[in-house]
Scaffold this motif. Structure first.
Motif, PDB file in Angstrom:
ATOM      1  N   VAL B  20      32.876  56.507 -17.917  1.00  0.00           N
ATOM      2  CA  VAL B  20      33.917  55.525 -17.602  1.00  0.00           C
ATOM      3  C   VAL B  20      33.590  54.853 -16.264  1.00  0.00           C
ATOM      4  N   GLU B  21      33.111  55.638 -15.297  1.00  0.00           N
ATOM      5  CA  GLU B  21      32.772  55.089 -13.985  1.00  0.00           C
ATOM      6  C   GLU B  21      31.678  54.020 -14.097  1.00  0.00           C
ATOM      7  N   GLU B  22      30.626  54.330 -14.850  1.00  0.00           N
ATOM      8  CA  GLU B  22      29.543  53.348 -15.042  1.00  0.00           C
ATOM      9  C   GLU B  22      30.075  52.055 -15.665  1.00  0.00           C
ATOM     10  N   ALA B  23      30.899  52.218 -16.705  1.00  0.00           N
ATOM     11  CA  ALA B  23      31.455  51.044 -17.401  1.00  0.00           C
ATOM     12  C   ALA B  23      32.294  50.203 -16.444  1.00  0.00           C
ATOM     13  N   ILE B  24      33.152  50.872 -15.647  1.00  0.00           N
ATOM     14  CA  ILE B  24      34.012  50.153 -14.691  1.00  0.00           C
ATOM     15  C   ILE B  24      33.164  49.351 -13.707  1.00  0.00           C
ATOM     16  N   GLN B  25      32.103  49.980 -13.190  1.00  0.00           N
ATOM     17  CA  GLN B  25      31.253  49.305 -12.204  1.00  0.00           C
ATOM     18  C   GLN B  25      30.533  48.101 -12.831  1.00  0.00           C
ATOM     19  N   LEU B  26      30.024  48.290 -14.061  1.00  0.00           N
ATOM     20  CA  LEU B  26      29.320  47.193 -14.734  1.00  0.00           C
ATOM     21  C   LEU B  26      30.266  46.036 -15.054  1.00  0.00           C
ATOM     22  N   MET B  27      31.446  46.366 -15.538  1.00  0.00           N
ATOM     23  CA  MET B  27      32.412  45.313 -15.895  1.00  0.00           C
ATOM     24  C   MET B  27      32.893  44.582 -14.644  1.00  0.00           C
ATOM     25  N   HIS B  28      33.000  45.314 -13.536  1.00  0.00           N
ATOM     26  CA  HIS B  28      33.381  44.684 -12.269  1.00  0.00           C
ATOM     27  C   HIS B  28      32.283  43.715 -11.831  1.00  0.00           C
ATOM     28  N   ARG B  29      31.030  44.186 -11.898  1.00  0.00           N
ATOM     29  CA  ARG B  29      29.922  43.364 -11.420  1.00  0.00           C
ATOM     30  C   ARG B  29      29.750  42.102 -12.267  1.00  0.00           C
ATOM     31  N   LYS B  30      29.896  42.252 -13.588  1.00  0.00           N
ATOM     32  CA  LYS B  30      29.691  41.115 -14.503  1.00  0.00           C
ATOM     33  C   LYS B  30      30.986  40.345 -14.747  1.00  0.00           C
ATOM     34  N   ASP B  58      39.869  60.967 -15.279  1.00  0.00           N
ATOM     35  CA  ASP B  58      38.542  61.574 -15.102  1.00  0.00           C
ATOM     36  C   ASP B  58      37.460  60.568 -15.501  1.00  0.00           C
ATOM     37  N   ARG B  59      36.832  59.984 -14.489  1.00  0.00           N
ATOM     38  CA  ARG B  59      35.881  58.908 -14.767  1.00  0.00           C
ATOM     39  C   ARG B  59      34.485  59.396 -15.142  1.00  0.00           C
ATOM     40  N   SER B  60      34.345  60.716 -15.250  1.00  0.00           N
ATOM     41  CA  SER B  60      33.019  61.231 -15.611  1.00  0.00           C
ATOM     42  C   SER B  60      32.858  61.363 -17.125  1.00  0.00           C
ATOM     43  N   ILE B  61      33.949  61.219 -17.868  1.00  0.00           N
ATOM     44  CA  ILE B  61      33.857  61.364 -19.335  1.00  0.00           C
ATOM     45  C   ILE B  61      33.180  60.135 -19.941  1.00  0.00           C
ATOM     46  N   PRO B  62      32.531  60.310 -21.118  1.00  0.00           N
ATOM     47  CA  PRO B  62      31.879  59.146 -21.750  1.00  0.00           C
ATOM     48  C   PRO B  62      32.922  58.163 -22.297  1.00  0.00           C
ATOM     49  N   ILE B  63      32.562  56.883 -22.320  1.00  0.00           N
ATOM     50  CA  ILE B  63      33.523  55.873 -22.785  1.00  0.00           C
ATOM     51  C   ILE B  63      33.878  56.062 -24.256  1.00  0.00           C
ATOM     52  N   SER B  64      33.009  56.759 -25.007  1.00  0.00           N
ATOM     53  CA  SER B  64      33.319  56.985 -26.430  1.00  0.00           C
ATOM     54  C   SER B  64      34.636  57.746 -26.598  1.00  0.00           C
ATOM     55  N   GLU B  65      35.048  58.465 -25.535  1.00  0.00           N
ATOM     56  CA  GLU B  65      36.303  59.234 -25.636  1.00  0.00           C
ATOM     57  C   GLU B  65      37.547  58.376 -25.401  1.00  0.00           C
ATOM     58  N   VAL B  66      37.372  57.207 -24.817  1.00  0.00           N
ATOM     59  CA  VAL B  66      38.551  56.385 -24.500  1.00  0.00           C
ATOM     60  C   VAL B  66      38.517  54.993 -25.141  1.00  0.00           C
ATOM     61  N   MET B  67      37.406  54.671 -25.817  1.00  0.00           N
ATOM     62  CA  MET B  67      37.281  53.319 -26.392  1.00  0.00           C
ATOM     63  C   MET B  67      38.167  53.160 -27.629  1.00  0.00           C
TER      64      MET B  67
END
Lengths: 211, 211
Positions: B20-30, B58-67
């Motif tokens: 989730v953390e990676e996704a948040i950072q990428l979506m913020h940047r783009k 918990d931002r360490s979980i994979p996005i597949s769990e919250v998508m």
């Protein structure tokens, strides 16, 4: 059409002193990717984006510390032509634009889906309706004559052999938008209609001359 | 026009195992409010929204769990008519739609601003260009005759006294979109043009008869 007629007046109001955490929760609940930030007088103080708030580390700080300041926010006035909003959506690639009144207060938000809806409406007018106008304006021309002329023009233009009845059936199921894609643009669609008008008049004159 | 011609092929690709953390950072940047989630074969696994990721604790979980799972995601096919995408934007009020090819792989994303841009283009055609088509199709009618007829129709319809020269100047500065707002819709715009065509022919016949 004015911006006023397009805007949503039930938009999410975030105030300057809301914390980042409050803003995140509200935007999550209302599913809003961006929201205007208001001052005490409901004037535009700034704008926040969900993608930016998500990376703020201390969520207890007020949104005024992380928002885009008002001078950087794209806005429209409620009395502006709707077209001005369209141009801004295309130019700035935003998903919503705050709407201000004459006192600089925020009175609504225009969203990209509302713009698409309005623009798409034009495309949904049935071609049939346009032919009905053609029939009415070309006084003395019957609907049958119009369909015969249309079948002839279609054959001359595309080579397709279509009966007047088939032509009528086709335009009953076609929207202006579909016709535009099919003929390759407004100019061609328009030229086709003029040709039909000419053929119908020419046939009428010829029939009259034979009598 | 097909969806393929509208879509952006440089979209943000998030894979199922990103945190989730990676996704948040990428979506913020783009600056992306929503992004498709891909599996190992670049097929659609799901979709995430910035507003939802922001509230995940918990931002360490994979996005597949919250998508959102793929079956809940609005999609279009690259070969679909562009119109299908327009209808989905209006119906589901989304800001972007993943585009799939025949093998169900994600090949692009259609964004609301691209749809607005395409729809708005039609409105930008100068009315002048439509009159030029009228002139060309009504063979034997001169541009001057067309402008004279237009001034007459304007006077009959709106009461406004306008010279042919003023009329020409006006249409040079008017787009199809502005004309539609001004006359109150496609049907009225269209009826006005037919009237002009009729008047120009009637005047030509009358002049011919006098000779």
């Amino acid at each position: 059409m004015k911006v006023r007629e397009l805007m949503d007046i039930n938009f999410l109001r975030l105030y300057k002193d809301y914390s980042v955490e409050e803003a995140i929760q509200l935007m999550h609940r209302k599913k809003r990717f961006s929201a205007p930030v208001l001052d005490e007088e409901d004037r535009l103080a700034g704008l926040v984006l969900s993608v930016d708030l998500a990376v703020v580390e201390d969520r207890s700080i007020p949104i005024s510390e992380v928002m885009y300041p008002s001078e950087k926010v794209i806005t429209v006035r409620e009395k502006d032509p709707a077209r001005d909003a369209v141009i801004k959506f295309v130019k700035y690639k935003v998903v919503s634009i705050p709407v201000l009144n004459e006192e600089d207060k925020i009175v609504g938000v225009v969203r990209s889906c509302d713009i698409i809806k309005t623009l798409a409406k034009l495309y949904d007018i049935p071609v049939y309706k346009l032919f009905k106008i053609l029939e009415r304006e070309l006084k003395g021309v019957t609907w049958e004559e119009l369909m015969e002329a249309s079948a002839i023009v279609t054959k001359n233009t595309t080579g397709e052999d279509i009966t007047p009845e088939e032509y009528e059936k086709r335009i009953r199921n076609t929207t202006f938008g579909q016709a535009l894609w099919a003929c390759g643009g407004l100019e061609k669609f328009f030229a086709g209609l003029i040709k039909i008008g000419e053929v119908v008049i020419a046939r009428k004159v010829a029939r009259f001359a034979r009598k």
